[in-house]
Design an enzyme around this catalytic site. Structure first.
Site, short mmCIF file in Angstrom:
data_model
loop_
_atom_site.label_atom_id
_atom_site.label_comp_id
_atom_site.label_asym_id
_atom_site.label_seq_id
_atom_site.Cartn_x
_atom_site.Cartn_y
_atom_site.Cartn_z
N ASP A 1 2.76 4.84 -5.36
CA ASP A 1 1.92 6.29 -5.21
C ASP A 1 3.11 7.51 -5.39
OD1 ASP A 1 0.84 8.84 -4.72
OD2 ASP A 1 0.20 7.83 -2.33
N ASP B 1 1.12 -0.68 -0.38
CA ASP B 1 -0.12 -0.11 0.01
C ASP B 1 0.97 1.26 0.08
OD1 ASP B 1 -2.41 1.21 -0.01
OD2 ASP B 1 -2.55 1.32 2.23
N ILE C 1 -9.50 -0.20 3.10
CA ILE C 1 -10.58 0.53 4.56
C ILE C 1 -9.09 -0.19 5.66
CG2 ILE C 1 -12.08 -0.28 6.44
CD1 ILE C 1 -13.44 -1.12 3.24
N SER D 1 -13.09 4.16 4.34
CA SER D 1 -13.35 3.81 5.53
C SER D 1 -14.59 4.37 5.47
CB SER D 1 -12.67 3.90 7.02
OG SER D 1 -12.11 3.14 7.31
#
Ligand code: G3H
Ligand code: 13P
Ligand code: ZN
Length: 326
Positions: free
Chosen positions: A116, A94, A270, A229
């Site tokens: 990213d 992530d 999430i 979320s």
């Protein structure tokens, strides 16, 4: 020595995303940092027959040790099979922020990575993402890129304001980089304080107009939603009731997420909700049974709550429950 994810029983995201886009649901990407979170994610998804993406941030890698995390993921695949489950599991980095980090994850058994470069100037984001894709694809690992910046904290990088994705950039970005999926910014943000709203007011809707324009320009291309979320009100209440202080916490409504999941959004991230479920239960147990000091007596119930939350989300929000039967 390099380890391939294929030897760990993991899968990349390619087939799952194609099915999710066609089927109008999103695959859940739940973050984990410890054993209880990992158990809850795998049990919750296996019980609801949902494909799952196990998500590891670089913060999680630092916290839990990268080698241990890899063996934990391998153990989770075996545990799921021993329990009679048969769901596809992806191990995903992530918010990877460098080529070296992505390479290290690919070399140690991750089946998917996110690069990213969203905070970089466009051409630098393109160049970095392309470099990661070249290395990843040579190992049959899939890559998520990002265009547009989400507000909030992503590992050590904090962004005060968000920048929506510019739809006019997506075709060029996807073509030049070769990424397999694209995270976009349409109004979500990381953490528990996503919107500033007055009591009784609804948070503003997500920018579905941007999502629709992105879909029009790259039809059928897998889109990823970060910062998804809901900041479940029951957990906010429970945390506040038992000594916490999260008064202004607000997340994305379940209806908005359901709408996103039925579009080209095929991965929903999430983390915060899982953290809050665990915190709410532990706070309650500490408040009600102050003599308790066996971690299993509070981590166990926290894990059970997390399993419940994950099943609920898979069934009612992401629409991924039952989709791992093929
Ligand atoms: O995008 C951020 C994720 O919630 C990961 O958070 O960097 O604190 O592990 P973390
Ligand atoms: P939340 O903070 O909304 O859970 O988002 C998590 C995320 O996007 C991880 O990449
Ligand atoms: Zn994120």
């Amino acid at each position: 020595m390099a380890v391939s994810y294929k030897d760990l029983g993991l899968v990349n995201t390619k087939e799952g995303f194609q099915r999710a886009v066609k089927g109008g649901y999103a695959i859940p990407a739940y973050n984990f940092n410890n054993m209880e979170q990992l158990q809850a994610i795998v049990i919750g998804c296996s019980d609801s027959k949902s494909p799952v993406i196990l998500q590891v941030s670089s913060g999680a890698r630092k916290y839990a040790n990268q080698t241990l995390l890899r063996f934990m993921a391998m153990g989770a695949v075996q545990m799921m099979k021993d329990m009679g489950g048969n769901i596809p599991i992806t191990l995903h980095l992530d918010h990877g922020d460098s080529f070296d980090l992505c390479k290290s994850c690919i070399d140690t058994g991750f089946s998917s990575v996110m690069i990213d470069g969203s905070h970089l100037p466009y051409e630098e984001n393109v160049a970095l993402s392309k470099k990661v894709v070249e290395y990843a694809h040579a190992h049959d690992v899939t890559v998520e890129g990002e265009l547009g910046v989400l507000a909030g904290i992503e590992d050590d990088v904090s962004h005060e304001v968000s920048h929506y994705t510019k739809p006019e950039e997506v075709e060029d970005f996807v073509k030049k980089t070769g990424v397999d999926s694209l995270a976009i910014s349409i109004g979500t943000s990381h953490g528990a304080y996503k919107f500033k709203v007055k009591p009784g007011e609804e948070p503003p809707p997500l920018r579905f107009d941007i999502l629709e324009e992105v879909e029009r320009r790259i039809p059928g291309f897998p889109i990823v939603l970060h910062g998804a979320s809901s900041v479940v009100p029951q957990y906010v209440e429970m945390i506040n009731k038992y000594g916490g202080k999260m008064d202004d916490a607000v997340g994305v409504s379940e209806q908005q997420l359901r709408k996103a999941a039925s579009s080209a959004v095929c991965k929903i991230n999430i983390d915060t909700d899982g953290r809050m479920a665990v915190t709410a239960v532990i706070r309650k147990i500490f408040a009600e049974t102050p003599k308790e000091f066996d971690p299993r007596k509070y981590l166990g119930p926290a894990r059970d709550e997390l399993i419940k939350m994950i099943k609920y989300k898979n069934e009612n929000v992401l629409g991924s429950a039952g989709k791992a039967v093929y």
